[in-house]
Design an enzyme around this catalytic site. Structure first.
Site, PDB file in Angstrom:
ATOM      1  N   GLU A  38      17.155  -1.475  18.896  1.00  0.00           N
ATOM      2  CA  GLU A  38      18.256  -2.331  18.309  1.00  0.00           C
ATOM      3  C   GLU A  38      19.174  -2.206  19.302  1.00  0.00           C
ATOM      4  O   GLU A  38      19.951  -1.298  19.710  1.00  0.00           O
ATOM      5  CB  GLU A  38      18.920  -1.553  16.946  1.00  0.00           C
ATOM      6  CG  GLU A  38      19.625  -2.712  16.266  1.00  0.00           C
ATOM      7  CD  GLU A  38      21.153  -2.201  16.164  1.00  0.00           C
ATOM      8  OE1 GLU A  38      21.864  -3.004  16.867  1.00  0.00           O
ATOM      9  OE2 GLU A  38      21.518  -1.566  15.683  1.00  0.00           O
TER      10      GLU A  38
ATOM     11  N   CYS B 227      27.138  -4.378  16.974  1.00  0.00           N
ATOM     12  CA  CYS B 227      26.192  -5.217  17.344  1.00  0.00           C
ATOM     13  C   CYS B 227      26.143  -6.500  16.970  1.00  0.00           C
ATOM     14  O   CYS B 227      25.827  -7.453  17.473  1.00  0.00           O
ATOM     15  CB  CYS B 227      24.742  -4.575  17.130  1.00  0.00           C
ATOM     16  SG  CYS B 227      24.719  -2.991  18.054  1.00  0.00           S
TER      17      CYS B 227
HETATM   18  C1  UN1 Z   1      25.582  -1.957  14.556  1.00  0.00           C
HETATM   19  O1  UN1 Z   1      26.620  -2.518  15.205  1.00  0.00           O
HETATM   20  O2  UN1 Z   1      24.810  -1.351  15.449  1.00  0.00           O
HETATM   21  O3  UN1 Z   1      25.699  -5.409   9.956  1.00  0.00           O
HETATM   22  C2  UN1 Z   1      25.049  -2.075  12.983  1.00  0.00           C
HETATM   23  C3  UN1 Z   1      26.829  -4.733  10.116  1.00  0.00           C
HETATM   24  C4  UN1 Z   1      26.440  -3.370   9.867  1.00  0.00           C
HETATM   25  C5  UN1 Z   1      25.803  -2.509  10.928  1.00  0.00           C
HETATM   26  C6  UN1 Z   1      26.105  -2.833  12.388  1.00  0.00           C
HETATM   27  N1  UN1 Z   1      25.964  -3.011   8.654  1.00  0.00           N
HETATM   28  O4  UN1 Z   1      27.612  -5.118  10.854  1.00  0.00           O
END
Ligand code: UN1
Length: 518
Positions: free
Chosen positions: A270, A304
């Site tokens: 990821e 992310c």
């Molecule tokens: C991340 O930023 O690695 O969808 C995960 C989202 C959160 C998870 C983010 N539930 O923004």
């Protein structure tokens, strides 16, 4: 100097969670002091104060953790899956009991505003509930056999210790996506948290360890805090770790996945996102604005899933962007522990430098700053790492908008047709999350069809950030292709075995092959 209110919360939460100013950095059935020379300094980005010193692990420590985890796996893999699920349910309950305090540790250590710190822990609790149910649903297919008196089916079996390497920005939730699912699948887990969020990992592990102990569960969850890239590197090269889940940068993901592929292990990646939203003139603009603000500003732009690009219909561009600037000017930046704050600090000095560098580069490339662009000092929090959320008009010429910078920088683009909007949207190397705001079913379907969004996650009339745990989480292209958490992501933590069983009195062969001694 430590802020007084922050200090009060730190003292209270440390006491309740049993945290210390000096912590051992390894849990492997018992707490072990890391023997490398390195000390990890857990610092609060809120005001720059030290939270804890953690002894980082050495290669010898790593080897002994793997040994313990392997032994735990051997025992655990024989426990029926629904029983494994019952244990995860107890872990969820323990996390629920500690939710407030754990959430505050997340806020203290990585600077999330209170509601997001609490949300991080809720995400773990949710995954725990999901994994408990899943433990009764790890099913394979039955396939019609071409041979008489034969039965053919698939079964899913555990694989061994899973290495889970996590980033600072979701310092515990992402661990739970991997670990709770892996655990109900019968695997053990070795967690290497980010050294920028080691204390959160220790706090979570303390709770999980107490449940393991109380329930007499073998140490299936280990935690190993390393001071740099070494432990992750060891995990990636270790033949005895069949699956490695990595969350982090594209550059590190590339190295990790090469190492894992070299030994024919499996990686679940990821990596970066560079998430865009298309805002159509046919959108409910109120909803679009709210979705954009949450996507661009939550976690100070360090998710992310953060919205980094807004692609706005030229028919509403001027008005919408001007309203966006107004909204930005009403956003409270500052102490994440204070009610009403929407944007807390960046994680550290390095992140502030990257923010400044990116903005300077964007300007060099012809980008126009429409809002923000400055580092700020907050009174009473002088040692913290605060920046202004920034809007940059990009419109095709700003190359750096193709990169992910972990900061609240939003690039805006103008489009004339939905095809052009989708082309701009898909023109970046990353492919994690995406969104369209429109009430026009044709535009919506153009976004969702095979030539539409090229991301792993596509949203209609809601934000790129804030995915629920029930769906598979991950993305395409440079995001790495991994899927974690919900849907059938559990298959990534097991091995598939196709079984053919002959219960007849002869041996018919498939494909009509005759194989007889003459
Ligand atoms: C991340 O930023 O690695 O969808 C995960 C989202 C959160 C998870 C983010 N539930 O923004």
């Amino acid at each position: 100097m430590e802020n007084k209110d922050t200090q009060k919360i730190r003292k209270e939460v440390f006491q309740k969670l049993g945290l210390n100013e000096v912590e051992k950095g390894i849990f492997s059935g018992s707490w072990i002091k890391g023997t490398s020379e390195k000390i990890i300094k857990s610092k609060s980005p809120i005001d720059g104060t030290d939270l804890s010193s953690i002894n980082a692990a050495s290669e010898d420590n790593y080897k002994s953790v793997v040994k313990t985890s392997r032994r735990a796996y051997e025992e655990w893999s024989e426990v029926p899956a629904p029983k494994r699920g019952e244990f995860i349910k107890k872990v969820s309950t323990a996390l629920e009991d500690a939710k407030r305090d754990l959430g505050l540790i997340v806020s203290l250590e990585v600077g999330k505003v209170i509601t997001e710190g609490q949300g991080e822990i809720q995400e773990m609790i949710d995954v725990g509930h999901y994994a408990t149910g899943l433990s009764r649903q790890l099913f394979g297919l039955t396939i019609a056999s071409e041979r008489p008196n034969h039965r053919m089916f698939e079964q899913w079996l555990p694989v061994g210790p899973v290495g889970v390497i996590t980033a600072f920005n979701f310092p515990s939730a992402v661990w739970s996506w991997n670990s709770f699912i892996a655990a109900v699948c019968g695997d053990s887990v070795i967690w290497k948290p980010s050294s920028k969020a080691a204390l959160t990992a220790i706090a979570v592990t303390k709770i999980v360890a107490s449940v393991m102990e109380k329930e007499s569960i073998p140490p299936i969850f280990s935690t190993i805090c390393g001071g740099g890239a070494e432990i992750g590197d060891l995990i990636s090269k270790d033949q005895s770790i069949p699956i490695v889940s990595f969350t982090g940068s594209v550059a590190t993901g590339r190295k990790i996945s090469k190492n894992v592929a070299e030994r024919f292990g499996r990686s679940i990646l990821e990596l970066g996102g560079n998430n865009g939203v298309i805002i159509s003139s046919k959108a409910d603009e109120n909803i679009a604005m709210k979705g954009l603000l949450f996507g661009a500003l939550a976690t100070a732009g360090q998710r992310c899933t953060t919205t980094r690009r807004a692609i706005v219909d030229s028919a509403i561009y001027k008005r919408f962007v001007s309203q966006l600037k107004d909204s930005y000017s009403n956003v409270k930046i500052g102490n994440p522990l204070e009610n009403g704050t929407l944007v807390g600090p960046l994680i550290d000095e390095d992140a502030v430098k990257k923010y400044q560098k990116t903005i300077a580069e964007a300007q060099n490339q012809g980008g126009k700053i429409l809002f923000g662009g400055n580092v700020i000092k907050i009174k009473g929090l002088e040692g913290g790492f605060y920046v202004e959320p920034t809007i940059i008009e990009a419109n095709g010429k700003v190359k750096i908008s193709e990169e992910e910078t972990f900061a609240p920088i939003l690039y805006v683009f103008k489009y004339d047709t939905i095809e052009e909007a989708i082309r701009i949207h898909n023109s970046v190397p990353q492919g994690l999350s995406s969104a369209i705001f429109t009430n026009d079913i044709r535009e919506e379907e153009a976004f969702l069809c095979s030539t539409g969004s090229d991301c792993g996650i596509a949203n209609v009339n809601t934000s790129t950030a804030g995915a629920e745990i029930g769906g598979a989480f991950g993305g395409e292209k440079n995001t790495g292709g991994g899927r974690e958490s919900g849907s059938d992501a559990w298959k990534g933590y097991m091995r598939r075995q196709t079984v053919s069983k002959n219960y007849g009195k002869t041996l018919p062969l498939s494909q009509n092959v005759e194989f007889k001694l003459s």
